[in-house]
Each structure stands twice: as C-alpha cells, then as structure tokens.
Write a protein that holds these residues in place. Structure first.
Motif, PDB file in Angstrom:
ATOM      1  N   PRO A 128       0.828  -1.200   0.000  1.00 44.39           N
ATOM      2  CA  PRO A 128       0.000   0.000   0.000  1.00 44.39           C
ATOM      3  C   PRO A 128       0.872   1.263   0.000  1.00 44.39           C
ATOM      4  N   LEU A 129       0.440   2.269  -0.732  1.00 49.09           N
ATOM      5  CA  LEU A 129       1.206   3.507  -0.843  1.00 49.09           C
ATOM      6  C   LEU A 129       0.972   4.397   0.364  1.00 49.09           C
ATOM      7  N   SER A 130       2.030   5.078   0.759  1.00 45.30           N
ATOM      8  CA  SER A 130       1.897   6.058   1.835  1.00 45.30           C
ATOM      9  C   SER A 130       1.277   7.329   1.250  1.00 45.30           C
ATOM     10  N   PRO A 131       0.735   8.205   2.077  1.00 41.71           N
ATOM     11  CA  PRO A 131       0.148   9.450   1.557  1.00 41.71           C
ATOM     12  C   PRO A 131       1.145  10.298   0.764  1.00 41.71           C
ATOM     13  N   ALA A 132       2.428  10.256   1.151  1.00 36.17           N
ATOM     14  CA  ALA A 132       3.438  11.023   0.410  1.00 36.17           C
ATOM     15  C   ALA A 132       3.631  10.453  -0.993  1.00 36.17           C
ATOM     16  N   HIS A 133       3.643   9.117  -1.110  1.00 38.33           N
ATOM     17  CA  HIS A 133       3.771   8.501  -2.430  1.00 38.33           C
ATOM     18  C   HIS A 133       2.554   8.802  -3.300  1.00 38.33           C
ATOM     19  N   VAL A 134       1.374   8.823  -2.693  1.00 38.26           N
ATOM     20  CA  VAL A 134       0.153   9.117  -3.460  1.00 38.26           C
ATOM     21  C   VAL A 134       0.241  10.528  -4.034  1.00 38.26           C
ATOM     22  N   ARG A 135       0.685  11.481  -3.213  1.00 39.35           N
ATOM     23  CA  ARG A 135       0.812  12.871  -3.689  1.00 39.35           C
ATOM     24  C   ARG A 135       1.855  12.983  -4.796  1.00 39.35           C
ATOM     25  N   ALA A 136       2.981  12.264  -4.618  1.00 43.15           N
ATOM     26  CA  ALA A 136       4.042  12.308  -5.633  1.00 43.15           C
ATOM     27  C   ALA A 136       3.555  11.715  -6.956  1.00 43.15           C
ATOM     28  N   LEU A 190       0.454  11.555  -8.026  1.00 38.01           N
ATOM     29  CA  LEU A 190      -0.552  12.464  -8.584  1.00 38.01           C
ATOM     30  C   LEU A 190       0.135  13.668  -9.236  1.00 38.01           C
ATOM     31  N   HIS A 191       1.179  14.188  -8.578  1.00 34.42           N
ATOM     32  CA  HIS A 191       1.927  15.310  -9.132  1.00 34.42           C
ATOM     33  C   HIS A 191       2.584  14.927 -10.458  1.00 34.42           C
ATOM     34  N   TRP A 192       3.203  13.739 -10.498  1.00 31.52           N
ATOM     35  CA  TRP A 192       3.839  13.263 -11.728  1.00 31.52           C
ATOM     36  C   TRP A 192       2.808  13.078 -12.837  1.00 31.52           C
ATOM     37  N   ALA A 193       1.635  12.564 -12.516  1.00 30.95           N
ATOM     38  CA  ALA A 193       0.602  12.328 -13.529  1.00 30.95           C
ATOM     39  C   ALA A 193       0.085  13.648 -14.100  1.00 30.95           C
ATOM     40  N   ARG A 194      -0.007  14.667 -13.254  1.00 27.37           N
ATOM     41  CA  ARG A 194      -0.482  15.973 -13.736  1.00 27.37           C
ATOM     42  C   ARG A 194       0.573  16.618 -14.649  1.00 27.37           C
ATOM     43  N   GLU A 195       1.844  16.452 -14.320  1.00 25.61           N
ATOM     44  CA  GLU A 195       2.894  17.023 -15.171  1.00 25.61           C
ATOM     45  C   GLU A 195       2.996  16.337 -16.526  1.00 25.61           C
ATOM     46  N   HIS A 196       2.780  15.034 -16.569  1.00 27.15           N
ATOM     47  CA  HIS A 196       2.960  14.269 -17.790  1.00 27.15           C
ATOM     48  C   HIS A 196       1.638  13.945 -18.486  1.00 27.15           C
ATOM     49  N   ARG A 197       0.694  14.810 -18.312  1.00 25.56           N
ATOM     50  CA  ARG A 197      -0.594  14.617 -18.988  1.00 25.56           C
ATOM     51  C   ARG A 197      -0.404  14.839 -20.487  1.00 25.56           C
TER      52      ARG A 197
END
Length: 141
Positions: A123-131, A133-140
């Motif tokens: 399971p991902l930690s909250p920090a990994h989830v944010r990271a 999500l941030h990567w997915a928004r940049e590489h849209r």
C-alpha cells in the motif's frame, strides 16, 4: 427411518405453560400440532429439572467463543492485509489456546469476510500518493 424433530424453546415453554394451567396433554398436542409423546417427555423433563429448554446437542465442541469470533472479525477489518495464518496466530496468542488457520477461514467466511491471501502490492503512503498524482499531472498528454 425414524426422525426426531427438535422444537424451539418458545414452543416448549408454551406447552409447559398450558400444562401448568391444567390443560390435558392431548389438548396441548392438538393445539401446538405436536405428538402426544412430545408433551409427555417434555412434562417429565420439566418436572424433574424445572427446565423446558432442549438439551445441548452432541457433536464437536466449539474451539472459539462468540467473543473470539467478534474479536477475529474486528481484527480482520482493522488490518485488512493480514493473512488467515497471521490472524490465527494472533487469535491463538490472545485466546491462549490453539486456533487453526481453517477455523479462522471458516469464522471469517461466516462473518462475511473472504479471501485472506497475502497482498501482492505494498500500500502507498500518503506522500507517495501525492508524488504520483503530481507526476501524472505534469505528464498529462
């Protein structure tokens, strides 16, 4: 083949109440739709033991109590990643008696919990989830 019916305690206590009130055994049998021998055995049992409840059935004794079952379901809901074997060892330590993995699986199944298998992904930690999500928004695209 001779088959013996088992009656609920409610019917037994109704029959005892009617017999105590002075009703005849044949009248009680007709009213409750039971055999006359049922009333006779019930009345004799009540007069000797002052109890109309059925006797405990024969068969294998329960390993876990209802409290153990509730505890097991609570642990399974809180820590969903535990396997049945890990839950069994945890319950054995808590209950101070051996509880097998199949018993735990059966109790989880009765409680509506299924599939206690090892987890494939971490399971991902909250920090990994944010990271992520941030990567997915940049590489849209």
């Amino acid at each position: 083949m001779n088959r013996r019916n088992h009656f609920h305690d409610e019917i037994c206590w109704r029959a005892v109440g009617m017999l105590q009130a002075g009703a005849r055994q044949s009248a009680v049998a007709r009213e409750l739709n039971v055999h006359l021998s049922f009333n006779h055995r019930l009345w004799n049992h009540y007069q000797s033991d002052q109890n109309a409840s059925g006797r405990r059935g024969s068969g294998r004794r329960r390993i876990t109590t209802t409290a153990d079952d509730r505890y097991l379901l609570q642990c399974a809901r809180r820590r969903r990643t535990l396997t049945a074997r890990q839950l069994a060892s945890q319950l054995s330590a808590t209950a101070r008696r051996p509880v097998s993995r199949p018993t735990v699986s059966h109790k989880l199944h009765e409680g509506g919990q299924f599939a206690r298998r090892p987890v494939v992904c971490v399971p991902l930690s909250p920090a990994h989830v944010r990271a992520r999500l941030h990567w997915a928004r940049e590489h849209r695209s």
